[in-house]
Enzyme design. Structure first.
Site, mmCIF file in Angstrom:
data_model
loop_
_atom_site.group_PDB
_atom_site.id
_atom_site.type_symbol
_atom_site.label_atom_id
_atom_site.label_comp_id
_atom_site.label_asym_id
_atom_site.label_seq_id
_atom_site.Cartn_x
_atom_site.Cartn_y
_atom_site.Cartn_z
ATOM 1 C CD GLU A 196 -2.787 -1.214 2.533
ATOM 2 O OE1 GLU A 196 -2.679 -0.142 3.381
ATOM 3 O OE2 GLU A 196 -3.558 -2.057 2.724
ATOM 4 C CG HIS A 213 -5.622 0.449 5.227
ATOM 5 N ND1 HIS A 213 -4.516 0.030 5.186
ATOM 6 C CD2 HIS A 213 -6.262 0.732 6.393
ATOM 7 C CE1 HIS A 213 -4.500 -0.440 6.574
ATOM 8 N NE2 HIS A 213 -5.630 -0.401 7.215
HETATM 9 N N1 NAD Z 1 -9.000 -1.886 7.698
HETATM 10 C C1 NAD Z 1 -8.558 -1.096 8.459
HETATM 11 O O1 NAD Z 1 -8.604 0.110 8.341
HETATM 12 C C2 NAD Z 1 -8.106 -1.582 10.042
HETATM 13 C C3 NAD Z 1 -8.677 -0.728 11.051
HETATM 14 C C4 NAD Z 1 -8.305 -1.427 12.350
HETATM 15 C C5 NAD Z 1 -7.754 -2.601 12.565
HETATM 16 N N2 NAD Z 1 -7.589 -3.490 11.298
HETATM 17 C C6 NAD Z 1 -6.878 -4.642 11.452
HETATM 18 O O2 NAD Z 1 -7.813 -5.533 11.981
HETATM 19 C C7 NAD Z 1 -7.341 -6.754 12.580
HETATM 20 C C8 NAD Z 1 -7.843 -7.083 13.827
HETATM 21 O O3 NAD Z 1 -7.950 -5.876 14.584
HETATM 22 P P1 NAD Z 1 -8.723 -6.069 16.444
HETATM 23 O O4 NAD Z 1 -8.648 -4.805 16.796
HETATM 24 O O5 NAD Z 1 -9.935 -7.010 16.287
HETATM 25 O O6 NAD Z 1 -7.484 -6.971 16.841
HETATM 26 P P2 NAD Z 1 -7.452 -7.684 18.311
HETATM 27 O O7 NAD Z 1 -6.249 -7.996 18.659
HETATM 28 O O8 NAD Z 1 -8.446 -7.226 19.091
HETATM 29 O O9 NAD Z 1 -8.184 -9.022 17.640
HETATM 30 C C9 NAD Z 1 -7.222 -10.161 16.620
HETATM 31 C C10 NAD Z 1 -7.593 -11.408 17.086
HETATM 32 O O10 NAD Z 1 -7.084 -12.204 16.053
HETATM 33 C C11 NAD Z 1 -6.623 -13.304 16.862
HETATM 34 N N3 NAD Z 1 -5.436 -14.138 16.157
HETATM 35 C C12 NAD Z 1 -4.189 -14.076 16.059
HETATM 36 N N4 NAD Z 1 -3.478 -14.773 15.357
HETATM 37 C C13 NAD Z 1 -4.649 -15.567 14.681
HETATM 38 C C14 NAD Z 1 -4.727 -16.739 13.851
HETATM 39 N N5 NAD Z 1 -3.373 -17.041 13.317
HETATM 40 N N6 NAD Z 1 -5.663 -17.227 13.571
HETATM 41 C C15 NAD Z 1 -6.865 -16.690 13.972
HETATM 42 N N7 NAD Z 1 -7.049 -15.874 14.712
HETATM 43 C C16 NAD Z 1 -5.917 -15.077 15.398
HETATM 44 C C17 NAD Z 1 -6.170 -13.200 18.113
HETATM 45 O O11 NAD Z 1 -6.437 -13.968 19.047
HETATM 46 C C18 NAD Z 1 -7.354 -11.817 18.329
HETATM 47 O O12 NAD Z 1 -8.613 -12.393 18.928
HETATM 48 C C19 NAD Z 1 -5.939 -5.819 12.992
HETATM 49 O O13 NAD Z 1 -4.870 -6.841 12.004
HETATM 50 C C20 NAD Z 1 -5.978 -4.643 12.518
HETATM 51 O O14 NAD Z 1 -4.451 -4.312 11.924
HETATM 52 C C21 NAD Z 1 -7.517 -2.744 10.065
#
Ligand code: NAD
Length: 302
Positions: A255, A273
């Site tokens: 990106e 994004h």
């Molecule tokens: N699109 C966007 O603009 C945007 C915005 C915010 C967050 N995100 C992304 O969304 C994702 C999730 O965010 P969140 O706040 O829910 O995070 P979080 O840490 O609260 O939740 C992530 C979950 O993924 C689980 N996990 C880790 N490895 C795993 C695997 N191999 N298989 C299955 N589950 C697994 C963890 O146990 C956790 O429960 C992050 O990667 C974050 O970067 C994207």
């Protein structure tokens, strides 16, 4: 305490920090080179996604005590290294969860009813009524991979829409709105698969051709987590072959990306994004950044 705000941050948050006694300088378009020159003068920094805080920058700023990132995840910061140097590193993990969840749910509807493709067709002056036979969301199965802050919000909304919600998260014992299951079972049963896990060594390219093979023909994939969790070449092939009926992507392996070949396919929709890009999420991010810095200031003084 002198704080440098390196990326766009809500004006209200800046005012709150100043009112609490912090000396705040806003340089939200600062270049990486200029940052190296000025950061040594600061005790703290506020960053979003734009500014990367890597080891050499941390080494160049011996006064630095605190880094606050407005956003989820710390992949733009060498957080472990900073902490090993005594720098406190914080982020705002929940501020944008509802916004990202709403985007993922919106994408399910957009895929089910071809909303984006139908709009493009109308804008091209066409009336292709027969082309856009859709299907309902209710009664379908959603598989969520990664059930943290965002995944839980998606599960709650999907359950309320009448979907069967499956979830896979090896670090979770129970989930209120979803049935926890293994990855292969989730692949075999889901009509929609939405990713909400972080990108780690373990999850990089975890969805590739072998995993698409295990999925239902006609499955739809939504990735609002991180680019590179889904192997983009394998996804392209699966979309062309019809194994995957549609994909909605907010994040990409590299990106920013322009002219991505996935967007040459009609059954791919996406956005640059923007998961957290709502007024409400930005307001919450700003408020949390200010709160965390003010609390740090109160505990650690000037
Ligand atoms: N699109 C966007 O603009 C945007 C915005 C915010 C967050 N995100 C992304 O969304 C994702 C999730 O965010 P969140 O706040 O829910 O995070 P979080 O840490 O609260 O939740 C992530 C979950 O993924 C689980 N996990 C880790 N490895 C795993 C695997 N191999 N298989 C299955 N589950 C697994 C963890 O146990 C956790 O429960 C992050 O990667 C974050 O970067 C994207």
């Amino acid at each position: 305490m002198k704080i440098l705000v390196c990326d766009k941050t809500e004006a209200e948050a800046i005012e709150r920090m100043r009112a609490a006694g912090l000396q705040v300088d806003v340089r939200d378009d600062i270049s990486p080179e200029e940052l190296f020159n000025v950061l040594p003068d600061y005790d703290g920094m506020v960053v979003r996604s734009r500014t990367k805080v890597r080891q050499p920058l941390i080494d160049a700023a011996p006064k630095l005590k605190v880094i606050v990132r407005g956003g989820v995840g710390l992949d733009t910061i060498d957080a472990e290294y900073a902490r090993s140097k005594g720098v406190t590193v914080m982020n705002t993990p929940k501020a944008s969860s509802a916004s990202v969840a709403e985007l993922a749910i919106g994408y399910m509807f957009a895929l089910a009813r071809s909303i984006c493709v139908a709009t493009a067709s109308m804008k091209a002056g066409k009336w292709e009524k027969k082309k856009f036979d859709g299907d309902e969301i209710a009664g379908k199965t959603l598989g969520i991979i990664g059930v943290g802050n965002i995944g839980k919000e998606v599960a709650k909304r999907a359950a309320a829409l009448g979907m069967t919600v499956l979830a896979c998260d090896p670090y979770l014992q129970e989930c209120e709105d979803a049935d926890l299951t293994g990855l292969d079972d989730l692949f075999a049963r889901s009509d929609y698969i939405s990713l909400h896990l972080p990108k780690t060594k373990e999850s990089a390219n975890m969805i590739g051709s072998a995993q698409f093979e295990k999925m239902k023909t006609g499955v739809r994939i939504i990735n609002c987590a991180r680019g590179g969790i889904v192997d983009e070449d394998a996804l392209y092939e699966a979309l062309v072959s019809g194994k995957v009926a549609g994909a909605a992507l907010d994040v990409f392996a590299v990106e920013p990306c322009e002219g991505h070949r996935l967007f040459s396919l009609e059954n791919v929709i996406g956005s640059p994004h923007i998961g957290a890009a709502t007024k409400e999420a930005q307001g919450r991010v700003g408020a949390e950044v200010a709160e965390k810095l003010i609390e740090f200031y109160k505990k650690n003084g000037a």
